[in-house]
Design an enzyme around this catalytic site. Structure first.
Site, mmCIF file in Angstrom:
data_model
loop_
_atom_site.group_PDB
_atom_site.id
_atom_site.type_symbol
_atom_site.label_atom_id
_atom_site.label_comp_id
_atom_site.label_asym_id
_atom_site.label_seq_id
_atom_site.Cartn_x
_atom_site.Cartn_y
_atom_site.Cartn_z
ATOM 1 C CE LYS A 1 -2.791 3.214 0.371
ATOM 2 N NZ LYS A 1 -4.052 3.634 0.899
ATOM 3 C CB CYS B 1 -3.340 9.207 0.613
ATOM 4 S SG CYS B 1 -4.995 9.165 1.290
HETATM 5 N N1 SAJ Z 1 -1.792 15.435 -8.303
HETATM 6 C C1 SAJ Z 1 -0.982 16.147 -9.185
HETATM 7 N N2 SAJ Z 1 -0.769 15.645 -10.430
HETATM 8 C C2 SAJ Z 1 -1.330 14.468 -10.842
HETATM 9 C C3 SAJ Z 1 -2.132 13.737 -9.940
HETATM 10 C C4 SAJ Z 1 -2.341 14.239 -8.670
HETATM 11 O O1 SAJ Z 1 -0.473 17.226 -8.850
HETATM 12 O O2 SAJ Z 1 -1.100 14.091 -11.999
HETATM 13 C C5 SAJ Z 1 -2.036 15.937 -6.935
HETATM 14 C C6 SAJ Z 1 -3.522 16.150 -6.626
HETATM 15 O O3 SAJ Z 1 -3.956 17.383 -7.103
HETATM 16 C C7 SAJ Z 1 -3.529 16.045 -5.113
HETATM 17 C C8 SAJ Z 1 -2.455 15.003 -4.828
HETATM 18 O O4 SAJ Z 1 -1.658 14.940 -6.002
HETATM 19 O O5 SAJ Z 1 -3.155 17.261 -4.501
HETATM 20 C C9 SAJ Z 1 -2.978 13.607 -4.512
HETATM 21 O O6 SAJ Z 1 -4.143 13.328 -5.281
HETATM 22 P P1 SAJ Z 1 -4.392 11.953 -6.040
HETATM 23 O O7 SAJ Z 1 -5.622 12.123 -6.841
HETATM 24 O O8 SAJ Z 1 -3.163 11.561 -6.769
HETATM 25 O O9 SAJ Z 1 -4.531 10.892 -4.894
HETATM 26 P P2 SAJ Z 1 -5.394 10.806 -3.523
HETATM 27 O O10 SAJ Z 1 -4.510 11.251 -2.408
HETATM 28 O O11 SAJ Z 1 -6.704 11.450 -3.656
HETATM 29 O O12 SAJ Z 1 -5.624 9.215 -3.448
HETATM 30 C C10 SAJ Z 1 -4.507 8.340 -3.412
HETATM 31 C C11 SAJ Z 1 -4.749 7.186 -4.394
HETATM 32 N N3 SAJ Z 1 -3.496 6.428 -4.580
HETATM 33 C C12 SAJ Z 1 -3.043 6.092 -5.820
HETATM 34 O O13 SAJ Z 1 -3.600 6.421 -6.840
HETATM 35 C C13 SAJ Z 1 -1.813 5.260 -5.881
HETATM 36 C C14 SAJ Z 1 -5.858 6.270 -3.892
HETATM 37 O O14 SAJ Z 1 -5.996 5.144 -4.716
HETATM 38 C C15 SAJ Z 1 -5.565 5.827 -2.439
HETATM 39 O O15 SAJ Z 1 -6.603 5.015 -1.920
HETATM 40 C C16 SAJ Z 1 -5.479 7.078 -1.591
HETATM 41 O O16 SAJ Z 1 -4.363 7.851 -2.076
HETATM 42 C C17 SAJ Z 1 -5.266 6.671 -0.144
HETATM 43 O O17 SAJ Z 1 -6.236 6.791 0.629
HETATM 44 O O18 SAJ Z 1 -4.209 6.167 0.214
#
Ligand code: SAJ
Length: 407
Positions: A202, A256
């Site tokens: 994870k 996360c």
């Molecule tokens: N972000 C970027 N660029 C991107 C993607 C995301 O700047 O291309 C930023 C987002 O704006 C945000 C942050 O990253 O600020 C995180 O957002 P996210 O959409 O990447 O992820 P989370 O935190 O909402 O959810 C993640 C997910 N993990 C993965 O995709 C590996 C989700 O599946 C997990 O269940 C979750 O963390 C968790 O609870 O651990």
């Protein structure tokens, strides 16, 4: 089969609801009376597509919400696991307290499933001893399982139903028992492994995403320094069959991706080098946005920071969660530079939680000359023309208007 879900937040609540909706007898427990009262009053505590419908189905199937721990066959613990800022290690105190309370009420043969994300070894180090302290034998009197959640805010219900999952258990039989429970609603594949492997897997998943975003953010900085278009470069590079670079942005927030990689940095100092570098790059992005704001203010002759507005306060688009949000990090940076008065608006945040926050979009627009898009909410994408007479810094690459500044 009776299940007691502990912690009714972003993960525990949808999990409790989906189990109940699919016919399992569920009691949801949260120590926060206000949360329980709201749920008992028919109000779901956060915005998420499909959650309200699921809530109704669960209520029809007699789900109960209480502040008390209940006697059950399976306990699912979904409480927060922040990191300790000082040494970057996981703060397992909420998990420990929850398990201690479970041990007060559970009967012989109960299974305790930890869904909260923890660093590898946490369950062995902090949870297993609690069972021994009670004079109980793990694997005989009680069973421990780790079933880390994987759902993404913004698409939680769909992901609960469709994502593959991991279950870590001491023995396969117990792992399969928990797998059967999740299989009542989960169409994805479920891998059964040992607890430490599930813990590490994870954390690795979220760390992988953090590093990929950091790479995109570093490219944005390089491209800015030498007048290249980072978005076009990433688009073309991603046409390669084995390249999939994520999108640069104003920083990485949420509870996360911006937290879990620190567990590896804290636990494996000297080894987690790329992971540490990625965290630092992503954490530097709000400061980078601030530099872009100053450059643009200078170019446009905007001298008063109170004529600048940040659109978006949540950590990402179309959710109401503000934890570790890049906008909050940016505001903190500004406070350090003694720059105050910047305006803020977010259609998902209905309470004023920062200074100079607006609740009305038009009033917000009237009060500013430079709009910084910090979050690409649906609302701004559908109303982009309302920014046509503003100077715009688009940190999410969602605005196609002419003369927009990018990261
Ligand atoms: N972000 C970027 N660029 C991107 C993607 C995301 O700047 O291309 C930023 C987002 O704006 C945000 C942050 O990253 O600020 C995180 O957002 P996210 O959409 O990447 O992820 P989370 O935190 O909402 O959810 C993640 C997910 N993990 C993965 O995709 C590996 C989700 O599946 C997990 O269940 C979750 O963390 C968790 O609870 O651990």
């Amino acid at each position: 089969m009776k299940v007691n879900v502990i912690g009714l937040g972003y993960i525990g609540l949808p999990t409790a609801l989906i189990l109940a909706a699919h016919g399992t007898t569920v009691i949801g427990t949260d120590k926060n009376l206000a949360v329980v009262e709201k749920l008992n009053g028919g109000i779901v505590s956060f915005d998420e597509e499909g959650l309200q419908g699921l809530f109704q189905q669960a209520v029809n199937n007699q789900i109960k919400f209480t502040t008390e721990y209940q006697k059950a066959d399976i306990y699912i613990v979904a409480v927060p696991t922040p990191y300790i800022k000082r040494d970057k290690k996981v703060n397992a105190s909420y998990v420990i307290s929850a398990v201690k309370e479970v041990l007060e009420v559970c009967g012989k043969g109960a299974v305790i499933v930890i869904e909260s994300t923890v660093s590898p070894g946490t369950i062995n180090k902090f949870v297993r001893p609690l069972i021994a302290e009670k004079g109980l034998r793990c694997g005989e009197d009680l069973h421990l399982v780790h079933a880390p959640e994987r759902i993404i805010p913004g698409s939680m219900i769909k992901e609960l139903e469709n994502n593959n999952r991991t279950i870590g258990a001491d023995d396969v039989e117990v792992g399969n028992k928990v797998k059967a429970l999740y299989k009542t609603f989960c169409k994805g594949e479920i891998a059964v492994t040992d607890i430490k492997t599930a813990e590490m897997t994870k954390v690795v998943e979220n760390t992988y995403r953090d590093i990929n975003i950091a790479f995109a953010n570093e490219l944005a900085k390089i491209c800015r320094s030498d007048n290249m278009n980072v978005y076009e470069i990433i688009n073309i590079a991603n046409m390669h069959p084995r390249v999939n670079i994520l999108t640069p942005g104003p920083g990485v927030g949420g509870h996360c991706i911006s937290v879990d990689p620190w567990f590896l940095v804290g636990d494996y100092p000297g080894l987690a080098n790329i992971i540490l570098a990625a965290r630092k790059i992503n954490d530097s992005m709000p400061e980078f946005v601030l530099e872009r704001i100053s450059e643009i203010m200078e170019m446009k002759g905007i001298t008063d920071v109170s004529r600048v507005g940040l659109y978006g306060l949540t950590y990402k688009e179309n959710v109401d969660d503000i934890r570790e949000s890049p906008t909050l990090q940016l505001l903190e940076c500004m406070r350090k530079h003694l720059a105050r008065g910047i305006k803020v608006y977010d259609p998902f945040v209905h309470e004023n939680i920062v200074e100079s926050q607006y609740q009305d979009f038009d009033e917000f627009l009237q009060a500013v000359d430079l709009v910084v898009i910090m979050v690409g909410h649906r609302q701004i994408i559908e109303n982009m023309e309302s920014l046509s007479d503003k100077t715009v810094l688009d940190t999410r690459n969602v605005c196609q208007l002419a003369n927009v500044y990018k990261l």
